[in-house]
Write a protein that holds these residues in place. Structure first.
Motif, PDB file in Angstrom:
ATOM      1  N   TRP A 125       0.840  -1.204   0.000  1.00  0.00           N
ATOM      2  CA  TRP A 125       0.000   0.000   0.000  1.00  0.00           C
ATOM      3  C   TRP A 125       0.877   1.257   0.000  1.00  0.00           C
ATOM      4  CZ3 TRP A 125      -4.378   2.504  -0.584  1.00  0.00           C
ATOM      5  CH2 TRP A 125      -4.751   3.566   0.245  1.00  0.00           C
ATOM      6  N   MET A 126       1.865   1.280   0.884  1.00  0.00           N
ATOM      7  CA  MET A 126       2.732   2.458   0.967  1.00  0.00           C
ATOM      8  C   MET A 126       3.577   2.586  -0.296  1.00  0.00           C
ATOM      9  SD  MET A 126       1.926   3.983   3.634  1.00  0.00           S
ATOM     10  CE  MET A 126       3.071   5.070   4.456  1.00  0.00           C
ATOM     11  N   PHE A 127       3.963   1.448  -0.845  1.00  0.00           N
ATOM     12  CA  PHE A 127       4.784   1.500  -2.053  1.00  0.00           C
ATOM     13  C   PHE A 127       3.992   2.113  -3.204  1.00  0.00           C
ATOM     14  CE2 PHE A 127       6.246  -0.397  -6.044  1.00  0.00           C
ATOM     15  CZ  PHE A 127       7.586  -0.036  -5.988  1.00  0.00           C
ATOM     16  N   VAL A 128       2.743   1.661  -3.358  1.00  0.00           N
ATOM     17  CA  VAL A 128       1.906   2.202  -4.440  1.00  0.00           C
ATOM     18  C   VAL A 128       1.691   3.699  -4.232  1.00  0.00           C
ATOM     19  CG1 VAL A 128      -0.412   2.149  -5.429  1.00  0.00           C
ATOM     20  CG2 VAL A 128       0.768   0.012  -4.915  1.00  0.00           C
ATOM     21  N   LEU A 129       1.389   4.078  -2.993  1.00  0.00           N
ATOM     22  CA  LEU A 129       1.170   5.501  -2.717  1.00  0.00           C
ATOM     23  C   LEU A 129       2.424   6.313  -3.012  1.00  0.00           C
ATOM     24  CD1 LEU A 129      -0.958   5.546   0.556  1.00  0.00           C
ATOM     25  CD2 LEU A 129      -1.703   5.889  -1.796  1.00  0.00           C
ATOM     26  N   THR A 130       3.580   5.773  -2.603  1.00  0.00           N
ATOM     27  CA  THR A 130       4.825   6.481  -2.877  1.00  0.00           C
ATOM     28  C   THR A 130       5.009   6.673  -4.370  1.00  0.00           C
ATOM     29  OG1 THR A 130       5.736   5.345  -0.970  1.00  0.00           O
ATOM     30  CG2 THR A 130       7.285   6.533  -2.366  1.00  0.00           C
ATOM     31  N   LEU A 143      16.167   4.711  -1.026  1.00  0.00           N
ATOM     32  CA  LEU A 143      15.654   4.541  -2.397  1.00  0.00           C
ATOM     33  C   LEU A 143      14.575   5.580  -2.686  1.00  0.00           C
ATOM     34  CD1 LEU A 143      15.168   0.799  -3.323  1.00  0.00           C
ATOM     35  CD2 LEU A 143      16.134   2.640  -4.743  1.00  0.00           C
ATOM     36  N   GLY A 144      13.658   5.717  -1.714  1.00  0.00           N
ATOM     37  CA  GLY A 144      12.570   6.673  -1.881  1.00  0.00           C
ATOM     38  C   GLY A 144      13.101   8.071  -2.076  1.00  0.00           C
ATOM     39  N   LEU A 145      14.096   8.438  -1.254  1.00  0.00           N
ATOM     40  CA  LEU A 145      14.667   9.775  -1.367  1.00  0.00           C
ATOM     41  C   LEU A 145      15.304   9.984  -2.724  1.00  0.00           C
ATOM     42  CD1 LEU A 145      16.291  10.738   2.039  1.00  0.00           C
ATOM     43  CD2 LEU A 145      14.494  11.921   0.756  1.00  0.00           C
ATOM     44  N   ALA A 146      16.029   8.967  -3.164  1.00  0.00           N
ATOM     45  CA  ALA A 146      16.695   9.075  -4.459  1.00  0.00           C
ATOM     46  C   ALA A 146      15.652   9.248  -5.564  1.00  0.00           C
ATOM     47  CB  ALA A 146      17.538   7.832  -4.719  1.00  0.00           C
ATOM     48  N   ALA A 147      14.582   8.454  -5.473  1.00  0.00           N
ATOM     49  CA  ALA A 147      13.526   8.556  -6.481  1.00  0.00           C
ATOM     50  C   ALA A 147      12.895   9.935  -6.439  1.00  0.00           C
ATOM     51  CB  ALA A 147      12.468   7.480  -6.240  1.00  0.00           C
ATOM     52  N   PHE A 148      12.736  10.470  -5.210  1.00  0.00           N
ATOM     53  CA  PHE A 148      12.146  11.793  -5.074  1.00  0.00           C
ATOM     54  C   PHE A 148      13.054  12.836  -5.731  1.00  0.00           C
ATOM     55  CE2 PHE A 148      11.390  15.762  -2.766  1.00  0.00           C
ATOM     56  CZ  PHE A 148      10.030  15.882  -2.986  1.00  0.00           C
TER      57      PHE A 148
END
Ligand code: SF4
Ligand code: SF4
Lengths: 428, 323
Positions: free
Chosen positions: A42-47, B40-45
């Motif tokens: 869920w969090m992955f999709v939202l991200t 990873l999220g930060l990099a993608a951001f």
């Protein structure tokens, strides 16, 4: 943080590591980002959606608002439509606060934090929707009182900035304080939260009233220039907010296994029964005034409901909304909503979507069509606008998920406390 | 609520591990995974918002920190003007001068249009476009000329996008531009005071202070405001080098603009470009405070009216017919 016991502290232990509020928040956040596969998915999709939105917005900032489909004729579109609607959702949370604190409804007291958390996420979305609507977002500091030039009290927009941020702070404080006390196993000190709760009740009304004044104060836009706008806003907010909370209850039940008591549910349904009727009544009053009286001022309403000179982009939208409003009101009034949770969810979803259309595109766009020189230029949001809006919704849902998980974590850490939950503090 | 209910509500997860899964797992692994996910999220951001890196290129620190026009001292202004001049030089290879003529004390401008004379040829719109360095990609102008059927004042019957020969026998023409209202709703609503009314009655915009919220555009009852949806593009050889800071300098993307009665001309005693361009002599401009001015002659000898009087905006822009 090396051993598991660090994360499940025995709170009565004097040497307990989490005594300060910031530490508590940090611990809560850490706990809230733990979960099962479903949670991560869920969090992955939202991200992912949020990232798509962030990217679309960056392109918009770099290339200009030309990538939206807004024009000098229709200068506000999907962003402000969503903004308006989310203000309503934020205000709708108050419909749990009033019974919980005003009428000392004990069962509502146990879940009122959910409404307040919804308000936090909704206000965050509102602020984001305003930000992405700015042509020069890097100049937002011009809006900060003190260092910018804040046109207060003349501009309704500055009022809105104040009430929205104020509401955000109020709810952050109330939620945070109650959770922290719950976590520490202490009784919340009424002086530290009750005054804020009272203020927040009036504040919730004010955020929506001020947002309505934003539009109805414009003499050159007859579609908005109606005294009924603010009450209509409130009525539909008090449908959409509780409807969303009811859906949330069911999600929490399904995803986290936490069953919400029937009492609050019944109360919310009963609230919607009244507000949905009031809302319908007001829609009918307005439509009657517009069409029965006739004249040049009805052009926008005619455009919205029937189409004008062959332009009818909004007609299918608004009739969908009307159908949803009527159907959901019918369902809410029937006893079926108490008996079948599927019916309840369907009614809530329809009420929510109906209000979204009616208070969003159905309110903002016809204000601009026909334009003040009576030219008709239609508007359909561009892909960029949809992406950015979806991104903000994703951020809002992410925030809400995290907040709710914090709540669940705290309650499962200190379950015993619920017997003497804040409600019991009330002098009977 | 019974105790059972309570247990149900708060303890419903049978084993704590569902809510606190961390209990049963080696914390280090999960923490490491979380850290990796966050990274990873930060990099993608970072990647997602990479188009934003163009901002520092286009917006200098000086520009970002620049104060509101009214808070700039004279030396500040000179610096700002010099910066804008050199930026235009670099970008377009054109030498321009930016002036900032103040309102003339005691003067209040008014404008009037003789609807019997206007034949809808649109010369004013074109002149406005050139004089004010409008974006050439769109047919931008501060003026819209409404074509209306004779016998009605109902704007709904009007049209601004006609492209047949003018004048048509059964039509008359009404140019609309900023009415420089005495009680301007556009100024009231601006959240950051980026737009205000000057002493000579001209409503101006500080293009370097406007945040682009477009509230003023929604508030104006005369469709007089224009937004810069993108960076204006003007061929270098078409740039009007005689520019005013609060008037016709090239506007930045994402800000609001509007008619300013050509204040860089009129405050120096010249006439607005639209008036000079009008081949029929339908336009009258002048100082409302001067009893001898043309505009006062019109107000005294013609039956003038203003648009949307009922809104209380009190325009300084008048219309009349020869009778
Ligand atoms: S015409 Fe419009 S832009 Fe001009 S002063 Fe009046 S409200 Fe403002
Ligand atoms: S667009 Fe600019 S001038 Fe207009 S209201 Fe917003 S900040 Fe003020």
């Amino acid at each position: 943080m090396s051993t598991a016991s660090d994360h499940y502290p025995t709170l009565d232990d004097a040497a307990h590591p989490i005594r300060s509020y910031p530490k508590f928040l940090w611990w809560c956040l850490g706990q809230a980002t733990n979960g099962g596969l479903l949670f991560y998915l869920w969090m992955f999709v939202l991200t992912a959606i949020a990232l798509v939105g962030a990217n679309a917005w960056s392109v918009q900032v770099a290339e200009g608002m030309i990538v939206t489909n807004m024009t000098d004729h229709v200068s506000w579109g999907l962003y402000i439509a969503n903004f308006t609607f989310m203000v309503g959702v934020a205000a709708g949370g108050v419909m749990m606060v009033i019974p919980a604190y005003l009428y000392h409804d004990k069962k509502m007291h146990d879940v009122v934090v959910i409404g307040e958390m919804l308000a936090i996420a909704a206000i965050l979305m509102c602020l984001l929707f305003v930000l992405v609507d700015l042509g020069r977002p890097e100049r937002f500091w011009h809006l900060i009182p003190g260092i910018g030039r804040f046109n207060w009290p003349m501009s309704m927009l500055t009022w809105d900035v104040i009430v929205l941020n104020g509401y955000l702070l109020l709810n952050l404080h109330i939620c945070g304080y109650l959770l922290y006390m719950q976590f520490l196993g202490r009784r919340p000190n009424q002086a530290w939260y009750l005054p804020f709760v009272w203020v927040s009740i009036f504040w919730a009304i004010s955020i929506h009233t001020v947002t309505a004044f934003l539009y109805c104060g414009l003499g050159g836009r007859p579609f908005w220039n109606t005294a009924l706008l603010a009450p209509r806003f409130l009525a539909s907010a008090f449908v959409a907010g509780p409807a969303f909370i009811l859906i949330l209850f069911s999600c929490i039940h399904r995803a986290a296994g936490v069953k919400i008591d029937d009492g609050p549910k019944r109360l919310l349904i009963n609230i919607i029964r009244v507000t949905a009727l009031v809302n319908l009544l007001m829609v009918i009053s307005e439509v009657f005034t517009e069409f029965y009286t006739g004249g040049g001022h009805t052009a926008s309403a005619r455009y919205l409901f029937l189409g004008l000179h062959g332009h009818n982009a909004l007609v299918p939208w608004i009739w969908t909304a009307v159908a949803f409003d009527v159907l959901s009101t019918g369902l809410f009034l029937s006893p079926l909503v108490f008996r079948y949770s599927k019916v309840l969810i369907a009614a809530c979803a329809m009420a929510f979507v109906g209000a979204w259309i009616e208070k969003g595109m159905g309110l903002i766009v016809p204000g601009f069509i026909p334009s003040t020189l009576h030219e008709i230029v239609e508007y359909t949001p561009s892909l960029t606008e949809w992406k950015v809006s979806a991104g903000i919704w994703a951020v809002g849902l992410m925030t809400l998920t995290i907040l709710l998980k914090m709540w669940i974590t705290v309650f499962s850490t200190r379950p015993s406390l619920s017997h003497e939950s804040p409600a019991s503090d009330q002098p009977a | 609520m019974t105790a059972d209910d309570n247990a149900d509500l708060h303890q419903s997860s049978p084993e704590p591990s569902r809510l606190l899964p961390i209990l049963n797992q080696p914390a280090t692994r999960r923490t490491a995974l979380k850290a990796a996910g966050a990274a990873l999220g930060l990099a993608a951001f970072g990647k997602a918002v990479s188009p934003l890196w163009s901002i520092p290129e286009n917006v200098s620190v000086d520009e970002f920190l620049q104060q509101h026009y009214k808070e700039l001292s004279d030396t500040d202004k000179q610096k700002v003007f010099a910066r804008l001049e050199s930026e235009t030089q670099q970008k377009l290879g054109v030498e321009i001068t930016i002036s900032d003529p103040p309102p003339i004390p005691g003067v209040r401008y008014g404008y009037a249009i003789n609807l019997s004379k206007c034949n809808g040829n649109g010369a004013c719109m074109e002149a406005c476009n050139k004089e004010n360095n409008h974006h050439r990609g769109v047919q931008q102008s501060y003026i819209r000329v409404l074509e209306l059927p004779k016998g009605t004042m109902d704007m709904e019957a009007g049209n601004t996008t006609y492209d047949h020969t003018v004048p048509q026998d059964d039509k008359y023409y009404m140019p609309v531009q900023c009415q420089q209202c005495d009680n301007p709703p556009c100024v009231t609503v601006c959240p950051v005071e980026a737009t205000w009314k000057e002493e000579d009655g001209i409503v101006v915009v500080d293009y370097n202070w406007c945040i682009g919220c477009r509230y003023c555009e929604a508030a104006c009852p005369y469709h007089a405001r224009r937004f810069n949806w993108e960076e204006p593009e003007i061929p270098s050889d078409e740039i009007n080098p005689d520019q005013g800071y609060l008037s016709n300098r090239v506007r930045p993307q994402g800000t609001m603009e509007k008619c300013h009665f050509c204040l860089h001309r009129t405050r120096e005693g010249r006439l607005p470009a639209c008036l000079e361009a009008c081949p029929t002599g339908a336009r009258v401009f002048g100082d409302l405070n001067d009893p001898e001015s043309n505009i006062n002659w019109v107000l005294q000898n013609k039956r003038v009216f203003v648009l949307k009087e009922e809104l209380g905006t009190q325009p300084s822009f008048f219309y009349f017919f020869d009778s």
